[in-house]
Design a protein around this motif. Sequence first.
Motif, short mmCIF file in Angstrom:
data_model
loop_
_atom_site.label_atom_id
_atom_site.label_comp_id
_atom_site.label_asym_id
_atom_site.label_seq_id
_atom_site.Cartn_x
_atom_site.Cartn_y
_atom_site.Cartn_z
N MET A 208 19.60 11.62 -70.39
CA MET A 208 19.02 11.49 -68.89
C MET A 208 18.12 12.40 -68.30
O MET A 208 18.04 13.58 -68.42
CB MET A 208 20.56 11.66 -68.06
CG MET A 208 20.30 10.98 -66.78
SD MET A 208 21.87 11.46 -65.81
CE MET A 208 23.25 10.43 -66.63
N ALA A 209 17.12 11.38 -67.60
CA ALA A 209 15.89 12.28 -67.37
C ALA A 209 16.11 12.98 -65.94
O ALA A 209 16.73 12.50 -65.06
CB ALA A 209 14.76 11.26 -67.03
N ARG A 210 15.47 14.02 -65.70
CA ARG A 210 15.63 14.66 -64.30
C ARG A 210 14.65 14.00 -63.37
O ARG A 210 13.66 13.30 -63.59
CB ARG A 210 15.05 16.17 -64.65
CG ARG A 210 16.04 16.88 -65.36
CD ARG A 210 15.54 18.50 -65.76
NE ARG A 210 16.54 19.30 -66.54
CZ ARG A 210 17.43 19.89 -65.98
NH1 ARG A 210 17.70 20.13 -64.65
NH2 ARG A 210 18.27 20.73 -66.70
N VAL A 211 15.05 14.22 -62.02
CA VAL A 211 14.33 13.90 -60.96
C VAL A 211 14.09 14.85 -60.20
O VAL A 211 14.53 15.86 -59.94
CB VAL A 211 15.34 12.81 -60.22
CG1 VAL A 211 14.63 12.32 -58.83
CG2 VAL A 211 16.17 11.92 -61.02
N ARG A 212 12.44 14.72 -59.77
CA ARG A 212 12.04 15.87 -58.85
C ARG A 212 12.06 15.53 -57.37
O ARG A 212 12.04 14.49 -57.10
CB ARG A 212 10.32 15.94 -59.37
CG ARG A 212 10.13 16.25 -60.52
CD ARG A 212 8.65 16.43 -60.73
NE ARG A 212 7.92 15.08 -60.16
CZ ARG A 212 7.38 14.10 -60.92
NH1 ARG A 212 7.83 14.13 -62.12
NH2 ARG A 212 6.77 13.10 -60.48
N LEU A 213 12.87 16.44 -56.87
CA LEU A 213 13.24 16.19 -55.50
C LEU A 213 12.74 17.33 -54.59
O LEU A 213 12.55 18.64 -55.06
CB LEU A 213 14.69 16.15 -55.47
CG LEU A 213 15.64 15.21 -56.43
CD1 LEU A 213 17.02 15.20 -56.21
CD2 LEU A 213 15.12 13.75 -55.68
N SER A 214 12.74 17.12 -53.14
CA SER A 214 12.51 18.50 -52.50
C SER A 214 13.96 18.25 -51.49
O SER A 214 14.42 17.28 -51.19
CB SER A 214 11.31 17.99 -51.38
OG SER A 214 11.59 16.91 -50.62
N LEU A 215 14.30 19.40 -51.03
CA LEU A 215 15.34 19.54 -50.24
C LEU A 215 15.06 20.04 -48.89
O LEU A 215 14.11 20.78 -48.63
CB LEU A 215 16.44 20.63 -50.89
CG LEU A 215 16.81 20.58 -52.21
CD1 LEU A 215 17.81 21.60 -52.63
CD2 LEU A 215 17.78 19.13 -52.32
N CYS A 216 15.74 19.54 -47.92
CA CYS A 216 15.23 19.62 -46.46
C CYS A 216 16.64 19.85 -45.51
O CYS A 216 17.76 19.49 -46.30
CB CYS A 216 14.46 18.68 -45.93
SG CYS A 216 15.13 17.00 -45.66
N LEU A 217 16.69 20.34 -44.50
CA LEU A 217 17.68 20.12 -43.61
C LEU A 217 17.99 18.85 -42.90
O LEU A 217 16.98 18.46 -42.31
CB LEU A 217 17.67 21.53 -42.68
CG LEU A 217 17.82 22.78 -43.32
CD1 LEU A 217 17.65 23.89 -42.22
CD2 LEU A 217 19.14 23.07 -43.96
N ASN A 218 18.99 18.59 -42.55
CA ASN A 218 19.44 17.12 -41.83
C ASN A 218 19.23 17.30 -40.34
O ASN A 218 18.96 16.24 -39.77
CB ASN A 218 20.65 16.52 -42.40
CG ASN A 218 20.96 15.26 -41.58
OD1 ASN A 218 20.40 14.28 -41.81
ND2 ASN A 218 22.05 15.50 -40.88
N ALA A 219 19.56 18.56 -39.95
CA ALA A 219 19.57 18.74 -38.67
C ALA A 219 19.02 20.14 -38.22
O ALA A 219 19.08 21.14 -39.12
CB ALA A 219 20.91 18.48 -37.71
N PRO B 59 16.47 23.10 -36.01
CA PRO B 59 14.93 23.43 -35.86
C PRO B 59 14.07 23.00 -36.92
O PRO B 59 12.86 22.51 -36.75
CB PRO B 59 14.86 24.73 -35.57
CG PRO B 59 16.34 25.23 -34.76
CD PRO B 59 17.11 24.36 -35.67
N LYS B 60 14.55 23.21 -38.11
CA LYS B 60 13.96 22.98 -39.44
C LYS B 60 14.11 21.48 -39.88
O LYS B 60 13.83 21.39 -41.15
CB LYS B 60 14.00 24.09 -40.40
CG LYS B 60 13.47 25.30 -39.89
CD LYS B 60 13.86 26.54 -41.12
CE LYS B 60 13.20 27.95 -40.47
NZ LYS B 60 13.53 28.87 -41.42
N GLN B 61 14.55 20.81 -39.16
CA GLN B 61 14.88 19.24 -39.71
C GLN B 61 13.80 18.65 -40.24
O GLN B 61 12.79 18.61 -39.86
CB GLN B 61 15.50 18.40 -38.54
CG GLN B 61 15.70 17.11 -38.81
CD GLN B 61 15.91 16.39 -37.63
OE1 GLN B 61 14.97 16.12 -36.66
NE2 GLN B 61 17.10 15.55 -37.43
N GLY B 62 14.30 18.12 -41.24
CA GLY B 62 13.07 17.37 -42.21
C GLY B 62 12.28 18.24 -43.05
O GLY B 62 11.21 17.63 -43.82
N GLN B 63 12.13 19.58 -42.67
CA GLN B 63 10.81 20.36 -43.40
C GLN B 63 11.63 20.62 -44.66
O GLN B 63 12.51 21.40 -44.90
CB GLN B 63 10.59 21.60 -42.52
CG GLN B 63 10.30 21.39 -41.24
CD GLN B 63 10.19 22.89 -40.37
OE1 GLN B 63 9.97 23.84 -40.71
NE2 GLN B 63 9.86 22.41 -38.84
#
Length: 347
Positions: free
Chosen positions: A1-12, A14-18
Amino acid sequence: MARVRLSLCLNAGPKQGQTQAAVAVLPEGAQLAQIAANKLRLKKKDAARLRLFVWGSGLELPTDASLSGLLRDDDAVAVSLGEPYAGPRAKPSSGGASSAAAREGGDLRIRRWSARSEAFAVVEWEEASAMNRCLGRMSTLLEHPTKCAAESGRIVSVEEQQSLPSNQYEGHNLYAETFLAFEALASASAPRSGGGGEADEGVREGGASPDAECAAAPPAAAFGHGELTPAESAFLARWRANGAPAVVISYVSGAAATLQHELCHARYALEPAYREACDAAWAAHAAAMHKWMQALGYHCSRHADEFGAYLLTEPPSFWRGRLTPEEVLRLRHSFPSAVPPFTMNAD
């Protein structure tokens, strides 16, 4: 199974989406949840409430099943501490494969998908309206007295569904066969050739055995009616991502009585001793209660299953004299006791 490259951010917050971290992971919900908790240094109590969403679509990712087909390289995954998805949403389009449709369906408003076994899952929903947008037409296809697959051979339109009982349900019992039949009917673009007409909208009367006509009832000529909605496609993609269990019951969060009723349906599908008890109890009362059960909104193919579920979960007053309290108690004692995975507290 191949790995997936992802970024993690906060849903809510002050740093939402960063972007907070970049990871390469196998597409498995449990592993991604653990990595997200570690990377964001979540406290134990926060990690216990963790929910994951695809940023930009709102698709909620299961934390206890495979994510294959739900993620692609360079996706951003929003980490929630229990709150609903709070980011932007992509506009739905009319085409695409099931995984794309799942993205377009947005947040399914599923609070928890609990795999009780390889064949059986319990889905807890945040609200009835979201659940019924996904599952209402499927339940109509399964059990409506005149609009189910055995009677009509088609799925109802989204507009027609709005006036049907299954649009107001607080729970659903559905099966792999239901999902596959629903997809096949939705993808059919033209009526099937051959004889037969539209199903009779009235309730057909039986002879000595009121349910006997079910076995011989042919589907009508109408075949195919509309397409899968984004919400329906999203749910079916989620079902497959979770191993395509044979039995899936759903209920709205907090509706404990509904969950109890739906667990009885799972027992009927998966536990032979329980099913035999249901069938025997219904056979003894079918002649007297056939019309009433249809008036409640069920096709005759569902009567034995529903009869058992109502017997075990409703008070004697529910029967309005059709069964005495003593008869209800006697019939309940004829059923085997529930064991995991059919008990309410079994995860």
